[in-house]
Design a protein around this motif. Structure first.
Motif, PDB file in Angstrom:
ATOM      1  N   GLU A  54      16.403  90.795  15.921  1.00 21.49           N
ATOM      2  CA  GLU A  54      17.577  91.488  15.396  1.00 21.49           C
ATOM      3  C   GLU A  54      18.793  90.578  15.547  1.00 21.49           C
ATOM      4  O   GLU A  54      19.053  90.051  16.627  1.00 21.49           O
ATOM      5  CB  GLU A  54      17.846  92.782  16.154  1.00 21.49           C
ATOM      6  CG  GLU A  54      19.091  93.489  15.652  1.00 21.49           C
ATOM      7  CD  GLU A  54      19.493  94.701  16.480  1.00 21.49           C
ATOM      8  OE1 GLU A  54      20.288  95.498  15.968  1.00 21.49           O
ATOM      9  OE2 GLU A  54      19.022  94.835  17.629  1.00 21.49           O
ATOM     10  N   LEU A  55      19.533  90.393  14.456  1.00 18.46           N
ATOM     11  CA  LEU A  55      20.818  89.698  14.500  1.00 18.46           C
ATOM     12  C   LEU A  55      21.903  90.759  14.601  1.00 18.46           C
ATOM     13  O   LEU A  55      21.838  91.781  13.917  1.00 18.46           O
ATOM     14  CB  LEU A  55      21.026  88.856  13.240  1.00 18.46           C
ATOM     15  CG  LEU A  55      20.014  87.736  13.007  1.00 18.46           C
ATOM     16  CD1 LEU A  55      20.339  86.995  11.718  1.00 18.46           C
ATOM     17  CD2 LEU A  55      19.952  86.779  14.183  1.00 18.46           C
ATOM     18  N   PHE A  56      22.915  90.515  15.453  1.00 20.34           N
ATOM     19  CA  PHE A  56      23.941  91.530  15.672  1.00 20.34           C
ATOM     20  C   PHE A  56      25.293  90.893  15.961  1.00 20.34           C
ATOM     21  O   PHE A  56      25.382  89.728  16.342  1.00 20.34           O
ATOM     22  CB  PHE A  56      23.548  92.432  16.851  1.00 20.34           C
ATOM     23  CG  PHE A  56      23.440  91.690  18.156  1.00 20.34           C
ATOM     24  CD1 PHE A  56      24.548  91.532  18.979  1.00 20.34           C
ATOM     25  CD2 PHE A  56      22.235  91.136  18.561  1.00 20.34           C
ATOM     26  CE1 PHE A  56      24.463  90.832  20.176  1.00 20.34           C
ATOM     27  CE2 PHE A  56      22.138  90.439  19.760  1.00 20.34           C
ATOM     28  CZ  PHE A  56      23.258  90.287  20.564  1.00 20.34           C
ATOM     29  N   LEU A  57      26.341  91.689  15.745  1.00 15.71           N
ATOM     30  CA  LEU A  57      27.709  91.322  16.113  1.00 15.71           C
ATOM     31  C   LEU A  57      28.151  92.201  17.262  1.00 15.71           C
ATOM     32  O   LEU A  57      27.819  93.389  17.308  1.00 15.71           O
ATOM     33  CB  LEU A  57      28.666  91.530  14.940  1.00 15.71           C
ATOM     34  CG  LEU A  57      28.543  90.598  13.749  1.00 15.71           C
ATOM     35  CD1 LEU A  57      29.525  91.008  12.663  1.00 15.71           C
ATOM     36  CD2 LEU A  57      28.770  89.160  14.161  1.00 15.71           C
ATOM     37  N   ASN A  58      28.911  91.647  18.179  1.00 14.74           N
ATOM     38  CA  ASN A  58      29.537  92.436  19.233  1.00 14.74           C
ATOM     39  C   ASN A  58      30.793  93.081  18.654  1.00 14.74           C
ATOM     40  O   ASN A  58      31.550  92.433  17.930  1.00 14.74           O
ATOM     41  CB  ASN A  58      29.922  91.546  20.419  1.00 14.74           C
ATOM     42  CG  ASN A  58      28.699  90.972  21.094  1.00 14.74           C
ATOM     43  OD1 ASN A  58      27.716  91.669  21.303  1.00 14.74           O
ATOM     44  ND2 ASN A  58      28.747  89.700  21.428  1.00 14.74           N
ATOM     45  N   GLY A  62      32.912  97.149  22.560  1.00 14.70           N
ATOM     46  CA  GLY A  62      31.880  96.817  23.539  1.00 14.70           C
ATOM     47  C   GLY A  62      30.468  97.125  23.100  1.00 14.70           C
ATOM     48  O   GLY A  62      29.536  96.949  23.874  1.00 14.70           O
ATOM     49  N   GLY A  63      30.300  97.557  21.880  1.00 14.50           N
ATOM     50  CA  GLY A  63      28.964  97.853  21.356  1.00 14.50           C
ATOM     51  C   GLY A  63      28.436  96.719  20.499  1.00 14.50           C
ATOM     52  O   GLY A  63      28.927  95.591  20.562  1.00 14.50           O
ATOM     53  N   ARG A  64      27.458  97.051  19.701  1.00 15.00           N
ATOM     54  CA  ARG A  64      26.848  96.088  18.780  1.00 15.00           C
ATOM     55  C   ARG A  64      26.720  96.693  17.400  1.00 15.00           C
ATOM     56  O   ARG A  64      26.490  97.890  17.259  1.00 15.00           O
ATOM     57  CB  ARG A  64      25.443  95.706  19.235  1.00 15.00           C
ATOM     58  CG  ARG A  64      25.396  94.880  20.457  1.00 15.00           C
ATOM     59  CD  ARG A  64      23.962  94.508  20.742  1.00 15.00           C
ATOM     60  NE  ARG A  64      23.889  93.619  21.875  1.00 15.00           N
ATOM     61  CZ  ARG A  64      22.774  93.144  22.365  1.00 15.00           C
ATOM     62  NH1 ARG A  64      21.627  93.483  21.826  1.00 15.00           N
ATOM     63  NH2 ARG A  64      22.790  92.335  23.390  1.00 15.00           N
ATOM     64  N   ARG A  65      26.826  95.831  16.400  1.00 14.63           N
ATOM     65  CA  ARG A  65      26.577  96.234  15.014  1.00 14.63           C
ATOM     66  C   ARG A  65      25.440  95.374  14.490  1.00 14.63           C
ATOM     67  O   ARG A  65      25.538  94.156  14.437  1.00 14.63           O
ATOM     68  CB  ARG A  65      27.824  96.048  14.156  1.00 14.63           C
ATOM     69  CG  ARG A  65      27.604  96.519  12.719  1.00 14.63           C
ATOM     70  CD  ARG A  65      28.889  96.602  11.935  1.00 14.63           C
ATOM     71  NE  ARG A  65      29.665  95.397  11.919  1.00 14.63           N
ATOM     72  CZ  ARG A  65      29.669  94.504  10.918  1.00 14.63           C
ATOM     73  NH1 ARG A  65      28.944  94.715   9.848  1.00 14.63           N
ATOM     74  NH2 ARG A  65      30.416  93.434  10.992  1.00 14.63           N
ATOM     75  N   SER A  66      24.338  96.018  14.138  1.00 16.23           N
ATOM     76  CA  SER A  66      23.169  95.303  13.638  1.00 16.23           C
ATOM     77  C   SER A  66      23.459  94.705  12.269  1.00 16.23           C
ATOM     78  O   SER A  66      24.032  95.364  11.399  1.00 16.23           O
ATOM     79  CB  SER A  66      21.978  96.253  13.550  1.00 16.23           C
ATOM     80  OG  SER A  66      20.824  95.553  13.158  1.00 16.23           O
ATOM     81  N   LEU A  67      23.061  93.444  12.082  1.00 20.17           N
ATOM     82  CA  LEU A  67      23.261  92.766  10.801  1.00 20.17           C
ATOM     83  C   LEU A  67      21.978  92.640   9.993  1.00 20.17           C
ATOM     84  O   LEU A  67      21.980  92.795   8.781  1.00 20.17           O
ATOM     85  CB  LEU A  67      23.817  91.355  11.036  1.00 20.17           C
ATOM     86  CG  LEU A  67      25.173  91.242  11.683  1.00 20.17           C
ATOM     87  CD1 LEU A  67      25.494  89.777  11.951  1.00 20.17           C
ATOM     88  CD2 LEU A  67      26.235  91.870  10.799  1.00 20.17           C
ATOM     89  N   ALA A  68      20.885  92.314  10.678  1.00 19.11           N
ATOM     90  CA  ALA A  68      19.631  92.065   9.969  1.00 19.11           C
ATOM     91  C   ALA A  68      18.472  92.065  10.947  1.00 19.11           C
ATOM     92  O   ALA A  68      18.653  91.830  12.143  1.00 19.11           O
ATOM     93  CB  ALA A  68      19.688  90.720   9.256  1.00 19.11           C
ATOM     94  N   LEU A  69      17.289  92.315  10.406  1.00 23.48           N
ATOM     95  CA  LEU A  69      16.045  92.167  11.148  1.00 23.48           C
ATOM     96  C   LEU A  69      15.263  91.049  10.474  1.00 23.48           C
ATOM     97  O   LEU A  69      15.039  91.084   9.261  1.00 23.48           O
ATOM     98  CB  LEU A  69      15.238  93.464  11.131  1.00 23.48           C
ATOM     99  CG  LEU A  69      15.852  94.639  11.874  1.00 23.48           C
ATOM    100  CD1 LEU A  69      15.015  95.897  11.663  1.00 23.48           C
ATOM    101  CD2 LEU A  69      15.990  94.335  13.363  1.00 23.48           C
ATOM    102  N   LEU A  70      14.875  90.050  11.249  1.00 24.65           N
ATOM    103  CA  LEU A  70      14.131  88.909  10.719  1.00 24.65           C
ATOM    104  C   LEU A  70      12.686  88.986  11.193  1.00 24.65           C
ATOM    105  O   LEU A  70      12.424  89.233  12.373  1.00 24.65           O
ATOM    106  CB  LEU A  70      14.752  87.595  11.195  1.00 24.65           C
ATOM    107  CG  LEU A  70      16.225  87.386  10.852  1.00 24.65           C
ATOM    108  CD1 LEU A  70      16.694  86.048  11.407  1.00 24.65           C
ATOM    109  CD2 LEU A  70      16.455  87.457   9.358  1.00 24.65           C
TER     110      LEU A  70
END
Length: 103
Positions: A54-58, A62-70
């Motif tokens: 999983e690629l994500f942004l902080n 303080g959480g995470r936002r998922s960008l993509a699943l590789l």
């Protein structure tokens, strides 16, 4: 592992593939393992051999936002490696995952 399944390596000869594979270390990541954080140095790239990353942004909260699943045969980390920039996102094993990469 057949590197020709990956677009960026599709034109490599068998000898070139063998040389490249010889430079890559197999990494076994349990689910939830952090591969790298957003802002880390971009000094390595990885190929997903099995599993999901999983690629994500902080977020500022303080959480995470998922960008993509590789998944299988997808490459990650190549842009930071090629540009010399820091990682623009974090990466974590979503499930038990096997990668090939340089340490």
């Amino acid at each position: 592992m057949k590197l020709t399944r990956i677009e960026m390596f599709k034109d490599l000869s068998n000898m070139e593939q063998a040389k490249l594979l010889g430079m890559l270390t197999k990494l076994e990541l349990p689910a939830g393992t952090l591969l790298f954080e957003q802002g880390d140095p971009g000094d390595r790239m990885f190929i997903v051999e099995r599993g999901t990353i999983e690629l994500f942004l902080n977020t500022e909260a303080g959480g995470r936002r998922s960008l993509a699943l590789l998944g299988q045969w997808e490459v990650l980390g190549e842009m930071a490696l090629l540009t010399g920039e820091v990682r623009s996102a974090g990466a974590q094993a979503a499930v038990e995952t096997t990668l090939r990469g340089q340490l």
